[in-house]
Design a protein around this motif. Sequence first.
Motif, mmCIF file in Angstrom:
data_model
loop_
_atom_site.group_PDB
_atom_site.id
_atom_site.type_symbol
_atom_site.label_atom_id
_atom_site.label_comp_id
_atom_site.label_asym_id
_atom_site.label_seq_id
_atom_site.Cartn_x
_atom_site.Cartn_y
_atom_site.Cartn_z
ATOM 1 N N ARG A 1 0.816 -1.213 0.000
ATOM 2 C CA ARG A 1 0.000 0.000 0.000
ATOM 3 C C ARG A 1 0.853 1.268 0.000
ATOM 4 N N LEU A 2 2.119 1.130 0.304
ATOM 5 C CA LEU A 2 3.009 2.291 0.336
ATOM 6 C C LEU A 2 3.559 2.644 -1.051
ATOM 7 N N MET A 3 3.383 1.761 -2.002
ATOM 8 C CA MET A 3 4.009 1.952 -3.316
ATOM 9 C C MET A 3 3.172 2.843 -4.219
ATOM 10 N N GLN A 4 3.030 4.103 -3.806
ATOM 11 C CA GLN A 4 2.281 5.117 -4.532
ATOM 12 C C GLN A 4 3.124 6.388 -4.611
ATOM 13 N N PRO A 5 2.930 7.207 -5.651
ATOM 14 C CA PRO A 5 3.678 8.466 -5.724
ATOM 15 C C PRO A 5 3.402 9.331 -4.499
ATOM 16 N N GLY A 6 4.407 10.039 -4.048
ATOM 17 C CA GLY A 6 4.235 10.935 -2.916
ATOM 18 C C GLY A 6 3.345 12.113 -3.262
ATOM 19 N N ALA A 7 2.795 12.734 -2.249
ATOM 20 C CA ALA A 7 1.922 13.886 -2.469
ATOM 21 C C ALA A 7 2.701 15.042 -3.077
ATOM 22 N N ALA A 8 2.049 15.797 -3.948
ATOM 23 C CA ALA A 8 2.660 16.993 -4.521
ATOM 24 C C ALA A 8 2.939 17.980 -3.402
ATOM 25 N N GLY A 9 4.055 18.674 -3.497
ATOM 26 C CA GLY A 9 4.394 19.675 -2.501
ATOM 27 C C GLY A 9 5.467 19.252 -1.524
ATOM 28 N N ILE A 10 5.741 17.937 -1.420
ATOM 29 C CA ILE A 10 6.778 17.516 -0.479
ATOM 30 C C ILE A 10 8.176 17.682 -1.075
ATOM 31 N N LEU A 11 8.264 17.797 -2.414
ATOM 32 C CA LEU A 11 9.545 17.929 -3.078
ATOM 33 C C LEU A 11 9.634 19.245 -3.834
ATOM 34 N N ASP A 12 10.843 19.713 -4.018
ATOM 35 C CA ASP A 12 11.120 20.907 -4.813
ATOM 36 C C ASP A 12 12.358 20.617 -5.652
ATOM 37 N N PHE A 13 12.642 21.460 -6.643
ATOM 38 C CA PHE A 13 13.809 21.205 -7.489
ATOM 39 C C PHE A 13 14.349 22.502 -8.067
ATOM 40 N N HIS A 14 15.605 22.453 -8.493
ATOM 41 C CA HIS A 14 16.236 23.590 -9.152
ATOM 42 C C HIS A 14 17.333 23.086 -10.079
ATOM 43 N N ARG A 15 17.663 23.911 -11.071
ATOM 44 C CA ARG A 15 18.734 23.581 -11.993
ATOM 45 C C ARG A 15 20.063 23.631 -11.266
ATOM 46 N N VAL A 16 20.958 22.722 -11.659
ATOM 47 C CA VAL A 16 22.308 22.704 -11.118
ATOM 48 C C VAL A 16 23.319 22.681 -12.256
ATOM 49 N N ASP A 17 24.563 22.878 -11.898
ATOM 50 C CA ASP A 17 25.636 23.012 -12.879
ATOM 51 C C ASP A 17 25.786 21.732 -13.709
ATOM 52 N N PRO A 18 25.973 21.865 -15.029
ATOM 53 C CA PRO A 18 26.182 20.681 -15.872
ATOM 54 C C PRO A 18 27.410 19.865 -15.495
ATOM 55 N N ALA A 19 28.222 20.359 -14.582
ATOM 56 C CA ALA A 19 29.377 19.571 -14.131
ATOM 57 C C ALA A 19 28.951 18.212 -13.601
ATOM 58 N N VAL A 20 27.727 18.132 -13.041
ATOM 59 C CA VAL A 20 27.268 16.872 -12.468
ATOM 60 C C VAL A 20 26.979 15.830 -13.552
ATOM 61 N N ASN A 21 26.975 16.226 -14.810
ATOM 62 C CA ASN A 21 26.800 15.255 -15.888
ATOM 63 C C ASN A 21 27.922 14.215 -15.883
ATOM 64 N N SER A 22 29.066 14.571 -15.319
ATOM 65 C CA SER A 22 30.176 13.629 -15.212
ATOM 66 C C SER A 22 30.061 12.842 -13.919
ATOM 67 N N ASN A 23 30.227 11.527 -14.016
ATOM 68 C CA ASN A 23 30.169 10.717 -12.800
ATOM 69 C C ASN A 23 31.421 10.859 -11.948
ATOM 70 N N ARG A 24 32.397 11.620 -12.433
ATOM 71 C CA ARG A 24 33.607 11.870 -11.653
ATOM 72 C C ARG A 24 33.536 13.188 -10.878
ATOM 73 N N ALA A 25 32.493 13.987 -11.122
ATOM 74 C CA ALA A 25 32.364 15.276 -10.440
ATOM 75 C C ALA A 25 32.080 15.070 -8.958
ATOM 76 N N SER A 26 32.506 16.026 -8.133
ATOM 77 C CA SER A 26 32.262 15.937 -6.703
ATOM 78 C C SER A 26 32.234 17.338 -6.117
ATOM 79 N N GLY A 27 31.770 17.435 -4.872
ATOM 80 C CA GLY A 27 31.779 18.703 -4.166
ATOM 81 C C GLY A 27 30.396 19.290 -3.966
ATOM 82 N N PRO A 28 30.235 20.132 -2.944
ATOM 83 C CA PRO A 28 28.923 20.696 -2.608
ATOM 84 C C PRO A 28 28.352 21.618 -3.666
ATOM 85 N N GLU A 29 29.203 22.135 -4.563
ATOM 86 C CA GLU A 29 28.701 23.028 -5.612
ATOM 87 C C GLU A 29 27.785 22.299 -6.586
ATOM 88 N N LEU A 30 27.810 20.962 -6.583
ATOM 89 C CA LEU A 30 26.967 20.208 -7.517
ATOM 90 C C LEU A 30 25.484 20.380 -7.232
#
Length: 229
Positions: A185-214
């Motif tokens: 019964r838990l396998m349902q999408p979460g309610a709208a509003g619990i998550l938010d999002f923003h664009r981040v630097d394309p550096a994260v496209n690399s799996n070798r990137a690291s650091g809080p700036e990502l």
Amino acid sequence: MCGRFAITLPSDAMAQLFAAQPANDLPQMPDYNVCPTNAVHAVQAGDSGRQLVSMRWGFLPDWYKSESAGPLLINARAETLAQKPAFAAACRERRCLIPATGFYEWTKAGDGARLPWYIHRSNAAPMAFAAVWQSWGADDPIKTCAIVTTAANETLLSLHHRMPLVLEPQDWGRWLGENGHGAARLMQPGAAGILDFHRVDPAVNSNRASGPELIELFENGDIPRGRLI
């Protein structure tokens, strides 16, 4: 789906949050770019209580002869979890939680560029992804896991049609099997509003990137544009 995520909570804080006994071989923290096949933190239930352990992100069914013997199973669809041969037994007997601070998703610009987005809880609290696990290997077995995904909720539909199954604290025990049946019964999408999002630097496209700036806000990147991928 979930192909990359971040976890910044220290291991001892994770153990306290989930009331779990930490293992000695946990991955180093923080990690702003957790990739498939990396070692991840996972919470599992046991006879002596919850344990915070290390698992390989990439589920290996017991019939795989090597780690590359079949598809890389990093996600498991909630809708078919109980029927798929790779996951059916784990769905019944081996469910776990994967702590995360947030996860990444991508859209595609008109010129084909991959545009990364960072998704996190609106209140900045840690997440717990629903997951399943499997011990693999006869001589030196390793624990492997896959993150359970559902259809995206209204918040994330502009980014992708799938999302990880994010469980609320009151549901952790039921998913882990501590509170009887009812995990399905838990396998349902979460309610709208619990998550938010923003664009981040394309550096994260690399799996070798690291650091809080990502995970930091990328300038002029706060409105979804382009087509989904």
